[in-house]
Design a protein around this motif. Structure first.
Motif, PDB file in Angstrom:
ATOM      1  N   ARG A 199      -2.960  -8.205  -5.201  1.00 22.94           N
ATOM      2  CA  ARG A 199      -3.678  -8.801  -4.060  1.00 22.94           C
ATOM      3  C   ARG A 199      -3.229  -8.174  -2.744  1.00 22.94           C
ATOM      4  NH1 ARG A 199      -7.170 -12.298  -2.607  1.00 22.94           N
ATOM      5  NH2 ARG A 199      -6.927 -13.809  -0.936  1.00 22.94           N
ATOM      6  N   ARG A 200      -1.925  -7.935  -2.587  1.00 21.76           N
ATOM      7  CA  ARG A 200      -1.421  -7.318  -1.353  1.00 21.76           C
ATOM      8  C   ARG A 200      -1.999  -5.919  -1.168  1.00 21.76           C
ATOM      9  NH1 ARG A 200       4.993  -9.173  -1.283  1.00 21.76           N
ATOM     10  NH2 ARG A 200       4.536 -11.387  -1.052  1.00 21.76           N
ATOM     11  N   VAL A 201      -2.047  -5.150  -2.254  1.00 24.93           N
ATOM     12  CA  VAL A 201      -2.619  -3.803  -2.163  1.00 24.93           C
ATOM     13  C   VAL A 201      -4.109  -3.895  -1.839  1.00 24.93           C
ATOM     14  CG1 VAL A 201      -3.158  -1.689  -3.442  1.00 24.93           C
ATOM     15  CG2 VAL A 201      -0.887  -2.727  -3.652  1.00 24.93           C
ATOM     16  N   LYS A 202      -4.820  -4.763  -2.545  1.00 25.15           N
ATOM     17  CA  LYS A 202      -6.265  -4.888  -2.335  1.00 25.15           C
ATOM     18  C   LYS A 202      -6.581  -5.332  -0.910  1.00 25.15           C
ATOM     19  CE  LYS A 202     -10.394  -7.247  -4.020  1.00 25.15           C
ATOM     20  NZ  LYS A 202     -10.928  -8.204  -4.988  1.00 25.15           N
ATOM     21  N   LEU A 203      -5.901  -6.369  -0.429  1.00 23.68           N
ATOM     22  CA  LEU A 203      -6.145  -6.834   0.934  1.00 23.68           C
ATOM     23  C   LEU A 203      -5.786  -5.764   1.952  1.00 23.68           C
ATOM     24  CD1 LEU A 203      -4.914 -10.539   0.789  1.00 23.68           C
ATOM     25  CD2 LEU A 203      -7.277  -9.724   0.990  1.00 23.68           C
ATOM     26  N   VAL A 229       0.845  -1.202   0.000  1.00 20.58           N
ATOM     27  CA  VAL A 229       0.000   0.000   0.000  1.00 20.58           C
ATOM     28  C   VAL A 229       0.879   1.250   0.000  1.00 20.58           C
ATOM     29  CG1 VAL A 229      -1.658   1.340   1.365  1.00 20.58           C
ATOM     30  CG2 VAL A 229      -2.008  -1.112   1.049  1.00 20.58           C
ATOM     31  N   ARG A 230       1.916   1.250   0.821  1.00 13.59           N
ATOM     32  CA  ARG A 230       2.824   2.410   0.867  1.00 13.59           C
ATOM     33  C   ARG A 230       3.535   2.621  -0.476  1.00 13.59           C
ATOM     34  NH1 ARG A 230       3.714   0.900   6.733  1.00 13.59           N
ATOM     35  NH2 ARG A 230       3.347   2.852   7.870  1.00 13.59           N
ATOM     36  N   LEU A 231       4.006   1.531  -1.086  1.00  9.63           N
ATOM     37  CA  LEU A 231       4.660   1.652  -2.388  1.00  9.63           C
ATOM     38  C   LEU A 231       3.692   2.198  -3.431  1.00  9.63           C
ATOM     39  CD1 LEU A 231       6.727  -1.666  -2.465  1.00  9.63           C
ATOM     40  CD2 LEU A 231       7.657   0.655  -2.358  1.00  9.63           C
ATOM     41  N   ARG A 232       2.444   1.771  -3.390  1.00 14.17           N
ATOM     42  CA  ARG A 232       1.442   2.193  -4.368  1.00 14.17           C
ATOM     43  C   ARG A 232       1.061   3.661  -4.192  1.00 14.17           C
ATOM     44  NH1 ARG A 232      -0.349   2.172  -9.235  1.00 14.17           N
ATOM     45  NH2 ARG A 232      -2.583   2.213  -9.452  1.00 14.17           N
ATOM     46  N   PHE A 233       0.793   4.070  -2.951  1.00  8.25           N
ATOM     47  CA  PHE A 233       0.227   5.397  -2.736  1.00  8.25           C
ATOM     48  C   PHE A 233       1.226   6.449  -2.285  1.00  8.25           C
ATOM     49  CE2 PHE A 233      -3.280   2.401  -2.486  1.00  8.25           C
ATOM     50  CZ  PHE A 233      -4.091   2.931  -3.481  1.00  8.25           C
ATOM     51  N   LEU A 276       7.996  -6.232  -8.796  1.00 10.82           N
ATOM     52  CA  LEU A 276       9.442  -6.369  -8.924  1.00 10.82           C
ATOM     53  C   LEU A 276      10.159  -5.998  -7.626  1.00 10.82           C
ATOM     54  CD1 LEU A 276       9.864  -4.910 -12.516  1.00 10.82           C
ATOM     55  CD2 LEU A 276      10.236  -7.284 -11.814  1.00 10.82           C
ATOM     56  N   ALA A 277       9.747  -4.909  -6.992  1.00  8.67           N
ATOM     57  CA  ALA A 277      10.395  -4.461  -5.758  1.00  8.67           C
ATOM     58  C   ALA A 277      10.185  -5.446  -4.614  1.00  8.67           C
ATOM     59  CB  ALA A 277       9.889  -3.078  -5.356  1.00  8.67           C
ATOM     60  N   MET A 278       9.013  -6.088  -4.590  1.00  9.89           N
ATOM     61  CA  MET A 278       8.688  -7.003  -3.502  1.00  9.89           C
ATOM     62  C   MET A 278       8.962  -8.461  -3.874  1.00  9.89           C
ATOM     63  SD  MET A 278       5.317  -5.247  -1.793  1.00  9.89           S
ATOM     64  CE  MET A 278       5.557  -6.119  -0.235  1.00  9.89           C
ATOM     65  N   ASP A 279       9.481  -8.681  -5.069  1.00  8.81           N
ATOM     66  CA  ASP A 279       9.806 -10.020  -5.547  1.00  8.81           C
ATOM     67  C   ASP A 279       8.606 -10.962  -5.455  1.00  8.81           C
ATOM     68  OD1 ASP A 279      11.438 -11.929  -6.687  1.00  8.81           O
ATOM     69  OD2 ASP A 279      12.171 -12.671  -4.747  1.00  8.81           O
ATOM     70  N   CYS A 280       7.504 -10.501  -6.052  1.00  7.43           N
ATOM     71  CA  CYS A 280       6.297 -11.329  -6.100  1.00  7.43           C
ATOM     72  C   CYS A 280       5.684 -11.191  -7.489  1.00  7.43           C
ATOM     73  CB  CYS A 280       5.307 -10.919  -4.998  1.00  7.43           C
ATOM     74  SG  CYS A 280       4.600  -9.271  -5.171  1.00  7.43           S
ATOM     75  N   SER A 281       4.647 -11.937  -7.739  1.00  8.95           N
ATOM     76  CA  SER A 281       3.987 -11.862  -9.041  1.00  8.95           C
ATOM     77  C   SER A 281       3.150 -10.587  -9.136  1.00  8.95           C
ATOM     78  CB  SER A 281       3.075 -13.077  -9.235  1.00  8.95           C
ATOM     79  OG  SER A 281       2.009 -13.027  -8.298  1.00  8.95           O
ATOM     80  N   SER A 323       3.708   1.575  -9.966  1.00 14.86           N
ATOM     81  CA  SER A 323       2.702   0.763 -10.651  1.00 14.86           C
ATOM     82  C   SER A 323       2.701  -0.618  -9.994  1.00 14.86           C
ATOM     83  CB  SER A 323       3.054   0.628 -12.135  1.00 14.86           C
ATOM     84  OG  SER A 323       4.238  -0.150 -12.278  1.00 14.86           O
ATOM     85  N   TYR A 324       1.691  -1.410 -10.307  1.00 16.49           N
ATOM     86  CA  TYR A 324       1.644  -2.760  -9.762  1.00 16.49           C
ATOM     87  C   TYR A 324       2.833  -3.588 -10.253  1.00 16.49           C
ATOM     88  CZ  TYR A 324      -3.020  -1.804  -7.971  1.00 16.49           C
ATOM     89  OH  TYR A 324      -4.071  -1.280  -7.274  1.00 16.49           O
TER      90      TYR A 324
END
Length: 174
Positions: free
Chosen positions: A158-162, A132-136, A147-152, A141-142
């Motif tokens: 999903r992390r941002v939405k949750l 959320v912090r990275l996004r806002f 890439l920064a969080m080493d996830c898909s 971008s997603y």
């Protein structure tokens, strides 16, 4: 960055100028103390510069610097929580002074809301809070978050939405 690797080290200043503000907003949202955020961002740039020869051009520089900053903010918070507990001063992310066209009561309300959001973000699991912090705050971008969080990509979304869902639940319960 390729040119920096090739010896044009003075060009690194351009990269610092390009990413500094967004990295600061992110680090400040996570660390809450401007001097700590500045230290972490400066350390991220120093680490990138000193490791410039290990940089792989197959990845974007932005991904590399965001990953370094994310890891350093996480390490800083862990270190701080282990070493000591201290009072935190919340700072409005863009400016801690009253703008000439801002009424004092609006400034105080904005500052209080910023502090509350930070408290709520700290209640989320770290991967969701960071996303959320990275996004806002970082305005990534997603794809950049993934890439920064080493996830898909779907994992980043999903992390941002949750995180946003949990934030709304926390806000509604108060």
């Amino acid at each position: 960055m390729k040119r920096v690797q090739a010896g044009e080290t003075s060009l690194f200043t351009l990269l610092v100028n390009k990413y500094h503000e967004r990295l600061m907003r992110f680090a400040l949202s996570k660390l809450q103390v401007e001097t700590d955020a500045e230290d972490v961002v400066q350390e991220a740039f120093l680490a990138a510069y000193h490791s410039r020869q290990s940089y792989s051009p197959e990845f974007e520089f932005s991904t590399w610097i965001w990953t370094i900053t994310l890891n350093l903010t996480r390490n800083f918070r862990k270190k701080e929580s282990q070493e000591r507990t201290r009072q935190v001063e919340y700072v409005v992310r863009t400016n801690s002074t009253i703008e000439s066209d801002t009424r004092p009561e609006q400034f105080l309300l904005d500052r209080e809301q910023s502090a509350q959001i930070t408290v709520w973000l700290d209640q989320l699991p770290e991967p969701q809070s960071d996303a959320v912090r990275l996004r806002f705050f970082g305005e990534l971008s997603y794809e950049e978050i993934a890439l920064a969080m080493d996830c898909s990509l779907s994992g980043a979304k999903r992390r941002v939405k949750l995180g946003l869902i949990k934030l709304s639940e926390i806000a509604a319960s108060q």
